[in-house]
Scaffold this active site. Structure first.
Site, mmCIF file in Angstrom:
data_model
loop_
_atom_site.group_PDB
_atom_site.id
_atom_site.type_symbol
_atom_site.label_atom_id
_atom_site.label_comp_id
_atom_site.label_asym_id
_atom_site.label_seq_id
_atom_site.Cartn_x
_atom_site.Cartn_y
_atom_site.Cartn_z
ATOM 1 N N GLY A 47 0.809 -1.212 0.000
ATOM 2 C CA GLY A 47 0.000 0.000 0.000
ATOM 3 C C GLY A 47 0.841 1.260 0.000
ATOM 4 O O GLY A 47 0.307 2.358 0.030
ATOM 5 N N CYS A 48 2.158 1.098 -0.007
ATOM 6 C CA CYS A 48 3.054 2.260 -0.060
ATOM 7 C C CYS A 48 3.586 2.392 -1.485
ATOM 8 O O CYS A 48 3.983 1.402 -2.089
ATOM 9 C CB CYS A 48 4.236 2.087 0.906
ATOM 10 N N ALA A 49 3.611 3.604 -1.997
ATOM 11 C CA ALA A 49 4.151 3.838 -3.337
ATOM 12 C C ALA A 49 5.660 3.599 -3.337
ATOM 13 O O ALA A 49 6.210 3.013 -4.263
ATOM 14 C CB ALA A 49 3.830 5.244 -3.802
ATOM 15 N N SER A 50 6.333 4.040 -2.285
ATOM 16 C CA SER A 50 7.759 3.772 -2.115
ATOM 17 C C SER A 50 7.897 2.395 -1.476
ATOM 18 O O SER A 50 6.938 1.843 -0.957
ATOM 19 C CB SER A 50 8.397 4.796 -1.174
#
Length: 140
Positions: A47-50
């Site tokens: 769920g994290c872009a990074s």
């Protein structure tokens, strides 16, 4: 690692958001590097872009252990957010962690409204993962 109290105090002295962003990046630079062998898919926060990794450690009472966390990210600002999340939750009992929403802390310092929606979603994913792990470990 910088304490949550210190972070909140430091934020209170920074009026300008550029200064606050720089401070978040500094917190990330001060965060110890996570060893490569801990940067596994099991430790990756979805769920994290990074890329973000969280490692949970527990000790003490198995029904309500003290939990500590290690974390890392491949992005400077996100690494700073990881540092704030770890300062918020590390060293507390599972029941305290399950009851504590770090988003309240971030709202207090005005951080959430200054994050992109992607970063805010990633932050929410980190907080949810930590709180869910705590809920599982805190026997009611």
């Amino acid at each position: 690692m910088t304490s949550l109290e210190q972070i909140l105090e430091d934020f209170s002295f920074l009026d300008d958001w550029e200064d606050r962003y720089r401070y978040v990046i500094e917190l990330g630079k001060a965060l110890p590097d996570l060893p490569d062998d801990k940067k596994t898919s099991a430790n990756k926060v979805m769920g994290c872009a990074s890329q973000v990794w969280l490692v949970t450690h527990t000790e003490g009472d198995p029904d309500n252990p003290v939990m500590t966390f290690e974390g890392d990210s491949d992005a400077h600002i996100v690494r700073g957010l990881v540092a704030i999340v770890l300062a918020t939750y590390s060293g507390k009992n599972a029941s305290e962690i399950a009851a504590l929403d770090a988003f309240d802390v971030f709202s207090t310092i005005g951080l959430v409204e200054h994050l992109s929606s992607q970063r805010a979603n990633g932050l929410r994913s980190m907080v949810n993962r930590i709180r869910e792990e705590a809920r599982v470990r805190a026997v009611a």
